[in-house]
Enzyme design. Structure first.
Site, short mmCIF file in Angstrom:
data_model
loop_
_atom_site.label_atom_id
_atom_site.label_comp_id
_atom_site.label_asym_id
_atom_site.label_seq_id
_atom_site.Cartn_x
_atom_site.Cartn_y
_atom_site.Cartn_z
N LYS A 279 26.38 20.41 27.51
CA LYS A 279 25.72 19.90 26.30
C LYS A 279 26.66 19.97 25.10
O LYS A 279 26.77 19.02 24.32
CB LYS A 279 24.46 20.72 26.00
CG LYS A 279 23.28 20.43 26.92
CD LYS A 279 22.15 21.41 26.65
CE LYS A 279 20.98 21.15 27.60
NZ LYS A 279 19.91 22.16 27.47
N GLN B 76 17.30 27.22 25.55
CA GLN B 76 17.55 26.97 26.97
C GLN B 76 16.62 27.82 27.84
O GLN B 76 16.54 29.03 27.68
CB GLN B 76 19.01 27.27 27.30
CG GLN B 76 19.41 26.97 28.72
CD GLN B 76 19.28 25.50 29.08
OE1 GLN B 76 19.68 24.63 28.31
NE2 GLN B 76 18.71 25.21 30.23
N ASP C 88 13.88 18.80 22.79
CA ASP C 88 13.41 18.83 24.18
C ASP C 88 12.07 18.10 24.35
O ASP C 88 11.69 17.77 25.47
CB ASP C 88 13.25 20.28 24.66
CG ASP C 88 14.44 20.76 25.47
OD1 ASP C 88 15.15 19.91 26.04
OD2 ASP C 88 14.66 21.98 25.55
#
Length: 278
Positions: free
Chosen positions: A51, A95, A118
């Site tokens: 990422k 995460q 997200d």
């Protein structure tokens, strides 16, 4: 046709890079993405590293905030509150998975919905299910973009989604309903899984069961999107038995190299959209 997720992700990243360069020129600002990483779980470490690499390549300011496994929930919540208020941060991502002392729902709910790259916050989930503008979870968004590379108009198509998770199955169903598909969601309790899959014009496999979908489960000329990532011995395989299915269908994503690269590209896309909205 084998759908090349790496190629499609590279094209999407190039579009994002050009738009960020243009925004920087006109506003002298670029998007900022803050990722909170807790502990040393190897897959999470690799994913977050990818990422960061991709973010930097397209011109996003990337920050990784690392905590040990022993971090308290309060400490993480305080950091999220700080990032919510920071005008240089366009997107916030925590995460998963999280250590047992930290409540996942509390963490997700603490993120400012407009910075929730997200797409997991209940407000974004609700907006998506109501057909309103929403930040869409990265994996189903990537799946939809790959499907539309094969067939632009999905109206009237029968889509079957194997798996009902909040991360993929449910948002995937909402996206395909928005495209005017007839959508069936099947799962481990479905009575005749094989028979339901055989009806699909579009099959999205996200059950987390290696090689679950066989060639006699799929319809000729269907589009197969394989979200599964399973380790069998030393090999990574999907939820679809790729070798037996690939010659029967119209298009299929491989594992690896299919949905995975698009997930990260869509995270960058969401970060850019959050920046523009601000």
């Amino acid at each position: 046709m084998i759908i090349d997720g790496k190629k499609e992700a590279a094209l999407l990243r190039e579009e994002i890079k050009k738009e960020i360069a243009s925004l920087k020129e006109s506003h002298n600002k670029v998007p900022g993405l803050s990722v909170i990483l807790i502990g040393n779980f190897a897959p999470s470490q690799i994913y977050v590293k990818n990422k960061e690499k991709n973010s930097i390549e397209v011109g996003i300011n990337s920050e990784i905030i690392r905590y040990p496994d022993s971090v308290t929930e309060k400490e993480v919540l305080n950091k999220i509150e700080e990032l919510n208020k920071n005008r240089n941060v366009s997107g916030i991502l925590v995460q998963l998975p999280l250590p047992k002392q930290i409540n996942k729902e509390k963490i997700i709910n603490a993120i400012e919905p407009k910075k929730d790259v997200d797409g997991f916050h209940p407000i974004n989930v609700g907006n998506l299910s109501s057909g309103y503008n929403a930040i869409v979870p990265c994996t189903p968004l990537g799946c939809l973009l790959l499907i539309k590379k094969i067939e632009k108009n999905l109206s009237g198509r029968h889509a079957v989604i194997v798996g009902r998770s909040n991360l993929n199955g449910k948002p995937m169903a909402q996206l395909l309903l928005k495209e005017n598909c007839s959508v069936t969601v099947v799962h481990s309790k479905t009575k005749d899984l094989k028979a339901e899959c055989q009806k699909a014009d579009i099959l999205v496999a996200a059950a987390g069961v290696a090689n679950l979908v066989k060639s006699d489960w799929v319809k000729k000329d269907s589009i197969i999107i394989d979200v599964g990532i399973n380790k069998v011995g030393k090999k990574i395989v999907g939820d679809v038995d790729f070798e037996t299915v690939k010659n029967k269908v119209r298009a299929i994503t491989p594992v690896p190299g299919g949905v995975g690269p698009m997930t990260i590209a869509c995270l960058l896309k969401n970060t850019l959209e959050c920046f523009k909205a601000h």
